[in-house]
Design a protein around this motif. Structure first.
Motif, PDB file in Angstrom:
ATOM      1  N   LEU A 147      22.094  69.790 -96.683  1.00 39.70           N
ATOM      2  CA  LEU A 147      22.545  69.409 -98.032  1.00 39.70           C
ATOM      3  C   LEU A 147      21.902  68.084 -98.465  1.00 39.70           C
ATOM      4  N   TYR A 148      21.899  67.131 -97.553  1.00 38.39           N
ATOM      5  CA  TYR A 148      21.342  65.818 -97.877  1.00 38.39           C
ATOM      6  C   TYR A 148      19.850  65.910 -98.176  1.00 38.39           C
ATOM      7  N   LEU A 149      19.119  66.676 -97.364  1.00 32.64           N
ATOM      8  CA  LEU A 149      17.679  66.817 -97.590  1.00 32.64           C
ATOM      9  C   LEU A 149      17.395  67.535 -98.902  1.00 32.64           C
ATOM     10  N   ALA A 150      18.197  68.544 -99.224  1.00 32.15           N
ATOM     11  CA  ALA A 150      18.046  69.225-100.517  1.00 32.15           C
ATOM     12  C   ALA A 150      18.249  68.234-101.661  1.00 32.15           C
ATOM     13  N   ALA A 151      19.249  67.371-101.528  1.00 33.39           N
ATOM     14  CA  ALA A 151      19.521  66.373-102.561  1.00 33.39           C
ATOM     15  C   ALA A 151      18.381  65.361-102.675  1.00 33.39           C
ATOM     16  N   ARG A 152      17.809  64.949-101.555  1.00 34.97           N
ATOM     17  CA  ARG A 152      16.696  64.002-101.574  1.00 34.97           C
ATOM     18  C   ARG A 152      15.490  64.591-102.277  1.00 34.97           C
ATOM     19  N   VAL A 153      15.125  65.814-101.922  1.00 32.88           N
ATOM     20  CA  VAL A 153      13.952  66.438-102.542  1.00 32.88           C
ATOM     21  C   VAL A 153      14.207  66.688-104.029  1.00 32.88           C
ATOM     22  N   LEU A 154      15.433  67.067-104.372  1.00 27.87           N
ATOM     23  CA  LEU A 154      15.781  67.273-105.777  1.00 27.87           C
ATOM     24  C   LEU A 154      15.645  65.957-106.555  1.00 27.87           C
ATOM     25  N   ARG A 155      16.035  64.855-105.954  1.00 28.35           N
ATOM     26  CA  ARG A 155      15.886  63.553-106.614  1.00 28.35           C
ATOM     27  C   ARG A 155      14.399  63.231-106.807  1.00 28.35           C
ATOM     28  N   ASP A 156      13.577  63.502-105.775  1.00 32.18           N
ATOM     29  CA  ASP A 156      12.126  63.315-105.916  1.00 32.18           C
ATOM     30  C   ASP A 156      11.596  64.111-107.111  1.00 32.18           C
ATOM     31  N   PHE A 157      11.991  65.377-107.159  1.00 30.55           N
ATOM     32  CA  PHE A 157      11.542  66.286-108.208  1.00 30.55           C
ATOM     33  C   PHE A 157      11.957  65.764-109.590  1.00 30.55           C
TER      34      PHE A 157
END
Length: 388
Positions: free
Chosen positions: A91-101
């Motif tokens: 979940l955390y990694l998905a949130a990090r990549v989504l923030r990058d995007f």
């Protein structure tokens, strides 16, 4: 687990697009300066070793997700706790990549649009995809792989036709020795993007031919690693070391330099398409792994019941994990590798593999003894009438 199967080519496409993901747009190994491309190669070699660990665990438990076979290895209580922690990690990694995007799109194309809106649109698309299942995502990845590769080839040709690449920017090699390269590998490129392959412990059980997992995975990691190495080298060759190390999005800065015959320029759309494709699959696979893992842990028969809840958690986590983008990047470079990536990508999988090895060896010994006993019993039954 859902009732689904993917083939080797689809798995290859998923791994390739996942590995490229946000890695093609973010600066990698800037601390290694002009040797950054070598550190990407070193991270790829380490990633191959990590994939062999994940693949070996998969061979021990070919029909189970990681969140399930952890319970077989460590026991139900401890296994479910660690499995749940892995769900939170995804979940955390998905949130990090989504923030990058989201940050990149806001910076690049939509400066007046809130990051929350951009991220919400991506999550709405992913919710639709996850409701269709992993098979649909896998089939979509085949087409996306072709599109991304065509764009990459066109961009590569245009950069060289424009005469932008200066080999001198890549010299001198190993100016400061091998230490900065090893440091960049140990603190960055080993984990992102290659160590993030841990997510495929939740995808491999869907492979229709388990014996292909090793060849497909190693080839996908190798090809994606070589591509990232070439992209990094081109970015340095075009921008120079100083600009490369300062650029927030080096690939975007490189593409903006392209100018052919005074009319072919401003090819930022290439960058935008690559960003959307890579972001979709990287966020999507973390999203899927977290959802399917939570469903397994909490004994929910249909993972689709959790899709909307998990999507909302990822969306709001992407906004709350950092106050601004620079804090987000600093956290990702200084804290996440040591406190999250190292234990979840390397330490825990190694411990699980060692325990699984000894457990399966004992099981095989018992099977061998049982087979020997059966053969002896059959021989005794055969010889008994003769002896009488």
């Amino acid at each position: 687990m859902e009732k689904a199967k993917i083939d080797g080519l689809q798995l290859f496409s998923l791994i390739f697009l996942f590995e490229m993901g946000s890695a093609i747009v973010l600066p990698l190994s800037v601390q290694a300066r002009q040797d950054a491309w070598i550190s990407v190669l070193g991270g790829m070699l380490g990633g191959l070793v990590l994939f062999l660990i994940y693949q070996r665990l998969y061979l021990y438990y070919p029909n189970k997700l990681m969140t399930t076979y952890i319970q077989d290895i460590l026991g139900t209580v401890l296994g479910r706790i660690i499995g749940f922690v892995y769900v939170v990690y995804f979940l955390y990694l998905a949130a990090r990549v989504l923030r990058d995007f989201g940050e990149l799109l806001v910076t690049f194309s939509y400066p007046e649009t809130p990051v929350l809106i951009i991220n919400a649109i991506m999550m709405a698309t992913l919710v639709y995809a996850l409701n269709k299942g992993i098979e649909v995502m896998a089939r979509t990845s085949e087409l996306s792989f072709v599109v991304l590769y065509i764009l990459a080839i066109i961009g590569f040709v245009l950069v060289f036709v424009s005469g932008l690449v200066k080999i001198d920017h890549l010299r001198p090699m190993l100016e400061n020795g091998i230490k900065p390269i090893l440091k960049a590998v140990a603190t960055e490129t080993l984990y992102v993007p290659f160590g993030e392959m841990i997510v495929f412990t939740m995808i491999l059980p869907y492979l229709n031919r388990p014996e292909k997992a090793k060849a497909v995975g190693l080839s996908a990691v190798t090809i994606s690693g070589i591509n990232l190495m070439i992209i990094t080298a081109i970015n340095i060759g075009v921008l120079g070391v100083d600009l490369f190390s300062r650029a927030v999005f080096p690939l975007l800065a490189t593409i903006q330099q392209i100018e052919v015959a005074d009319f072919l320029e401003r090819l930022d759309i290439f960058f935008l398409i690559a960003l959307v494709i890579g972001g979709f699959f990287k966020i999507g696979l973390f999203f899927y792994a977290a959802t399917i893992g939570a469903a397994e842990i909490f004994r929910i028969s249909d993972y689709k019941k959790l899709v909307y809840i998990v999507a909302i958690i990822i969306l709001f986590a992407s906004i709350s994990i950092a106050d601004n983008y620079f804090e987000h990047i600093k956290e990702g470079l200084n804290l996440v590798p040591i406190y999250l990536h190292l234990p979840f990508q390397i330490v825990l999988p190694l411990i699980l593999l060692i325990i699984a090895f000894f457990k399966n060896r004992k099981k095989n010994k018992r099977k061998d003894k049982g087979q020997v006993r059966k053969r002896k019993d059959k021989m005794r039954d055969f010889l008994r009438p003769v002896c009488l």
